[in-house]
Design an enzyme around this catalytic site. Structure first.
Site, PDB file in Angstrom:
ATOM      1  N   ASP A 127      11.054   0.650   0.824  1.00 47.71           N
ATOM      2  CA  ASP A 127      10.590   1.998   1.132  1.00 47.71           C
ATOM      3  C   ASP A 127      10.259   2.716  -0.166  1.00 47.71           C
ATOM      4  O   ASP A 127      10.821   2.414  -1.214  1.00 47.71           O
ATOM      5  CB  ASP A 127      11.629   2.807   1.916  1.00 47.71           C
ATOM      6  CG  ASP A 127      10.936   3.987   2.588  1.00 47.71           C
ATOM      7  OD1 ASP A 127      10.398   3.801   3.693  1.00 47.71           O
ATOM      8  OD2 ASP A 127      10.874   5.058   1.967  1.00 47.71           O
TER       9      ASP A 127
HETATM   10  N1  LIG Z   1      -2.200   0.632  -1.586  1.00 51.70           N
HETATM   11  C1  LIG Z   1      -1.460   1.646  -2.085  1.00 51.70           C
HETATM   12  N2  LIG Z   1      -0.416   2.116  -1.348  1.00 51.70           N
HETATM   13  C2  LIG Z   1       0.295   3.128  -1.883  1.00 51.70           C
HETATM   14  C3  LIG Z   1       0.006   3.715  -3.137  1.00 51.70           C
HETATM   15  N3  LIG Z   1       0.913   4.720  -3.351  1.00 51.70           N
HETATM   16  C4  LIG Z   1       1.748   4.727  -2.290  1.00 51.70           C
HETATM   17  N4  LIG Z   1       1.367   3.771  -1.405  1.00 51.70           N
HETATM   18  C5  LIG Z   1       1.969   3.434  -0.099  1.00 51.70           C
HETATM   19  O1  LIG Z   1       2.493   4.601   0.483  1.00 51.70           O
HETATM   20  C6  LIG Z   1       3.568   4.198   1.326  1.00 51.70           C
HETATM   21  C7  LIG Z   1       4.664   5.182   1.177  1.00 51.70           C
HETATM   22  O2  LIG Z   1       4.698   5.961   2.269  1.00 51.70           O
HETATM   23  P1  LIG Z   1       5.830   5.757   3.438  1.00 51.70           P
HETATM   24  O3  LIG Z   1       6.037   7.111   3.971  1.00 51.70           O
HETATM   25  O4  LIG Z   1       6.995   5.004   2.909  1.00 51.70           O
HETATM   26  O5  LIG Z   1       5.053   4.992   4.554  1.00 51.70           O
HETATM   27  P2  LIG Z   1       4.967   3.474   4.943  1.00 51.70           P
HETATM   28  O6  LIG Z   1       5.477   2.572   3.883  1.00 51.70           O
HETATM   29  O7  LIG Z   1       3.573   3.290   5.396  1.00 51.70           O
HETATM   30  O8  LIG Z   1       5.852   3.291   6.208  1.00 51.70           O
HETATM   31  P3  LIG Z   1       7.384   3.381   6.342  1.00 51.70           P
HETATM   32  O9  LIG Z   1       7.956   3.365   4.953  1.00 51.70           O
HETATM   33  O10 LIG Z   1       7.786   2.201   7.160  1.00 51.70           O
HETATM   34  O11 LIG Z   1       7.533   4.687   7.025  1.00 51.70           O
HETATM   35  C8  LIG Z   1       4.088   2.886   0.861  1.00 51.70           C
HETATM   36  O12 LIG Z   1       3.992   1.961   1.938  1.00 51.70           O
HETATM   37  C9  LIG Z   1       3.150   2.499  -0.263  1.00 51.70           C
HETATM   38  O13 LIG Z   1       2.750   1.163  -0.077  1.00 51.70           O
HETATM   39  C10 LIG Z   1      -1.107   3.197  -3.881  1.00 51.70           C
HETATM   40  O14 LIG Z   1      -1.450   3.651  -4.989  1.00 51.70           O
HETATM   41  N5  LIG Z   1      -1.800   2.168  -3.314  1.00 51.70           N
END
Ligand SMILES: Nc1nc2c(ncn2[C@@H]2O[C@H](COP(=O)(O)OP(=O)(O)OP(=O)(O)O)[C@@H](O)[C@H]2O)c(=O)[nH]1
Length: 183
Positions: free
Chosen positions: A60
């Site tokens: 996460d």
């Molecule tokens: N591809 C990419 N993803 C990013 C970047 N910065 C953050 N993220 C993504 O943003 C997400 C963080 O948001 P979360 O709220 O944790 O959402 P999630 O991972 O989609 O889903 P859950 O954690 O299961 O709720 C992570 O999954 C990261 O992979 C980036 O620069 N590039």
């Protein structure tokens, strides 16, 4: 990221109530690092119980800005507001990974990256969101560093993979040392 690294895996939804866990920890003034770790652990633990004999990786990521843990912007308006508030300032991305085996935690790591946003103009921000919202909405900071989001930054201090979502190098090192991955 694991596919690109030729690491075999399958995804299993953990279905944990992240909002409840996050809210409970924030009400106790938990540190963002502990929130990310607890969320990652809750997912790994739940899936591990259903998969004896397998390694289970839970991850996460949280964004910390001025002492607050921000959630993923729900709308383009939220993203505009969030990026406007963060421009010209620093925030941190904390990506936690926890590995379980047979319902026991055997490894954990939290990667931290310091992000310095440019003082982007209102005009550019509008253009950026118009072009990128559909993709950037998947990211907690409303940007993807590997896409146009890189133009928002003056400096990124830390590991690229940790920004993308998990401390990949540390995970691969652990699996390699254990002999799960050849090197
Ligand atoms: N591809 C990419 N993803 C990013 C970047 N910065 C953050 N993220 C993504 O943003 C997400 C963080 O948001 P979360 O709220 O944790 O959402 P999630 O991972 O989609 O889903 P859950 O954690 O299961 O709720 C992570 O999954 C990261 O992979 C980036 O620069 N590039």
């Amino acid at each position: 990221m694991l596919t690109n690294a030729a690491v075999p895996f399958r995804v299993e939804k953990a279905r944990v109530d992240e909002e409840m866990i996050r809210a409970a920890l924030q009400s106790e003034d938990a540190h963002p690092r502990d929130i990310a770790d607890a969320l990652a652990e809750s997912k790994a633990r739940k899936v591990s119980h259903r998969n004896p004999g397998n390694l289970v990786l839970g991850c996460d990521q949280v964004l910390e800005f001025e002492g607050r843990v921000l959630a993923k912007p729900e709308s383009l308006e939220d993203a505009r507001e969030q990026l406007t508030a963060m421009r010209g300032k620093r925030h941190r991305l904390l990506s936690a990974a926890v590995i379980y085996e047979d319902a026991e935690p055997i490894w954990r790591h939290v990667g931290v990256v310091r992000m310095q946003l440019r003082s982007i103009s209102d005009d550019y921000l509008e253009d950026y969101l118009a072009r990128n919202w559909q993709s950037a909405r998947q990211s907690v900071g409303a940007y993807k560093l590997e896409e146009e989001g890189v133009r928002l930054f003056e400096r990124v201090e830390g590991d690229y993979f940790t920004v993308l979502g998990m401390p990949l190098l540390e995970i691969l090192s652990f699996l390699t040392v254990r002999g799960d991955l050849k090197s």
